[in-house]
Design a protein around this motif. Structure first.
Motif, PDB file in Angstrom:
ATOM      1  N   UNK A  86      53.929  58.942 -25.926  1.00 16.81           N
ATOM      2  CA  UNK A  86      53.313  59.883 -24.999  1.00 16.81           C
ATOM      3  C   UNK A  86      53.220  59.222 -23.637  1.00 16.81           C
ATOM      4  N   UNK A  87      53.301  60.050 -22.591  1.00 20.59           N
ATOM      5  CA  UNK A  87      53.324  59.535 -21.234  1.00 20.59           C
ATOM      6  C   UNK A  87      52.471  60.400 -20.315  1.00 20.59           C
ATOM      7  N   UNK A  88      51.800  59.747 -19.362  1.00 23.79           N
ATOM      8  CA  UNK A  88      51.186  60.463 -18.245  1.00 23.79           C
ATOM      9  C   UNK A  88      52.275  60.588 -17.182  1.00 23.79           C
ATOM     10  N   UNK A  89      52.544  61.820 -16.768  1.00 22.25           N
ATOM     11  CA  UNK A  89      53.604  62.077 -15.803  1.00 22.25           C
ATOM     12  C   UNK A  89      52.993  62.769 -14.593  1.00 22.25           C
ATOM     13  N   UNK A  90      53.270  62.224 -13.403  1.00 25.27           N
ATOM     14  CA  UNK A  90      52.815  62.853 -12.161  1.00 25.27           C
ATOM     15  C   UNK A  90      54.036  63.432 -11.454  1.00 25.27           C
ATOM     16  N   UNK A  91      53.951  64.738 -11.140  1.00 22.11           N
ATOM     17  CA  UNK A  91      55.074  65.397 -10.470  1.00 22.11           C
ATOM     18  C   UNK A  91      54.589  66.083  -9.204  1.00 22.11           C
ATOM     19  N   UNK A  92      55.540  66.414  -8.376  1.00 19.68           N
ATOM     20  CA  UNK A  92      55.288  67.195  -7.168  1.00 19.68           C
ATOM     21  C   UNK A  92      56.306  68.320  -7.181  1.00 19.68           C
ATOM     22  N   UNK A  93      55.856  69.512  -6.867  1.00 21.04           N
ATOM     23  CA  UNK A  93      56.762  70.658  -6.886  1.00 21.04           C
ATOM     24  C   UNK A  93      56.525  71.487  -5.633  1.00 21.04           C
ATOM     25  N   UNK A  94      57.606  71.874  -4.976  1.00 23.92           N
ATOM     26  CA  UNK A  94      57.513  72.724  -3.806  1.00 23.92           C
ATOM     27  C   UNK A  94      57.654  74.168  -4.272  1.00 23.92           C
ATOM     28  N   UNK A  95      56.675  75.004  -3.895  1.00 26.95           N
ATOM     29  CA  UNK A  95      56.746  76.409  -4.258  1.00 26.95           C
ATOM     30  C   UNK A  95      56.574  77.248  -3.006  1.00 26.95           C
ATOM     31  N   UNK A  96      57.017  78.462  -3.070  1.00 27.91           N
ATOM     32  CA  UNK A  96      56.889  79.387  -1.948  1.00 27.91           C
ATOM     33  C   UNK A  96      56.863  80.814  -2.451  1.00 27.91           C
ATOM     34  N   UNK A  97      56.810  81.741  -1.536  1.00 24.70           N
ATOM     35  CA  UNK A  97      56.826  83.157  -1.898  1.00 24.70           C
ATOM     36  C   UNK A  97      58.204  83.527  -2.430  1.00 24.70           C
ATOM     37  N   UNK A  98      58.225  84.415  -3.418  1.00 25.14           N
ATOM     38  CA  UNK A  98      59.498  84.909  -3.917  1.00 25.14           C
ATOM     39  C   UNK A  98      60.178  85.738  -2.844  1.00 25.14           C
ATOM     40  N   UNK A  99      61.486  85.751  -2.862  1.00 27.91           N
ATOM     41  CA  UNK A  99      62.240  86.560  -1.897  1.00 27.91           C
ATOM     42  C   UNK A  99      61.888  88.042  -2.020  1.00 27.91           C
ATOM     43  N   UNK A 100      61.510  88.481  -3.213  1.00 23.07           N
ATOM     44  CA  UNK A 100      61.174  89.885  -3.439  1.00 23.07           C
ATOM     45  C   UNK A 100      59.923  90.274  -2.657  1.00 23.07           C
ATOM     46  N   UNK A 101      58.990  89.324  -2.503  1.00 24.54           N
ATOM     47  CA  UNK A 101      57.716  89.616  -1.834  1.00 24.54           C
ATOM     48  C   UNK A 101      57.800  89.553  -0.314  1.00 24.54           C
TER      49      UNK A 101
END
Length: 161
Positions: free
Chosen positions: A145-160
């Motif tokens: 088992x592992x502790x994993x730190x991530x970063x994710x870029x999110x934005x508005x969907x093109x539909x919105x």
């Protein structure tokens, strides 16, 4: 009299057929609903470990040190890229007490695209002075088992937009 018995027999067969058909319909509906639940669960799982291997070896510097090497594949099951910041194995308290260096976290800082996997390898050293080979094996060194730190870029969907 024979005609009446034949009619009752046909009625029983029709009743059995209807019950069988009803049971088959229930089975088909429950099968479909359980499959959709499993599919939803798979979609929600973002990161998974495909496989893990562990190796134990001696240190060239000191006889009382055991080097633990682990290798695993981290699979990004999402459709989005992530940045993998750090990975740290989760180990038992008994193993933590034997660590030579307490900082066993790996700094990765690497982009992992969606639906791809990344092979990761790390090592840490344990103080195993006074233990023979059987004593080291009895420590039950387990890294799964592992502790994993991530970063994710999110934005508005093109539909919105």
């Amino acid at each position: 009299m024979k005609k009446k018995i034949k009619g009752v027999s046909e009625l029983k067969n029709q009743k059995r057929s209807m019950i069988l058909l009803f049971l088959l319909m229930i089975l088909a509906v429950s099968g479909c609903s359980s499959n959709s639940v499993k599919t939803d669960k798979i979609i929600e799982d973002g990161l998974n470990i495909n496989s893990i291997s562990i190796g134990l070896g001696g240190s060239e510097e000191d006889e009382g040190i055991t080097v633990v090497t682990y290798h695993f594949n981290l699979w990004n099951r999402t459709n989005k890229s992530i940045i993998l910041k750090t990975v740290e194995p989760i180990i038992s308290n008994e193993i933590q007490e034997r660590l030579i260096d307490r900082d066993i976290r790996l700094d990765i800082n690497k982009k992992i695209d969606g639906n791809t996997s990344e092979a990761l390898t790390g090592t840490f050293k344990l103080d195993t002075r006074g233990l023979d080979k059987e004593g080291i094996i009895n420590l039950n060194i387990n890294v799964n088992k592992f502790n994993v730190a991530i970063e994710q870029v999110i934005g508005m969907n093109d539909v919105n937009n």
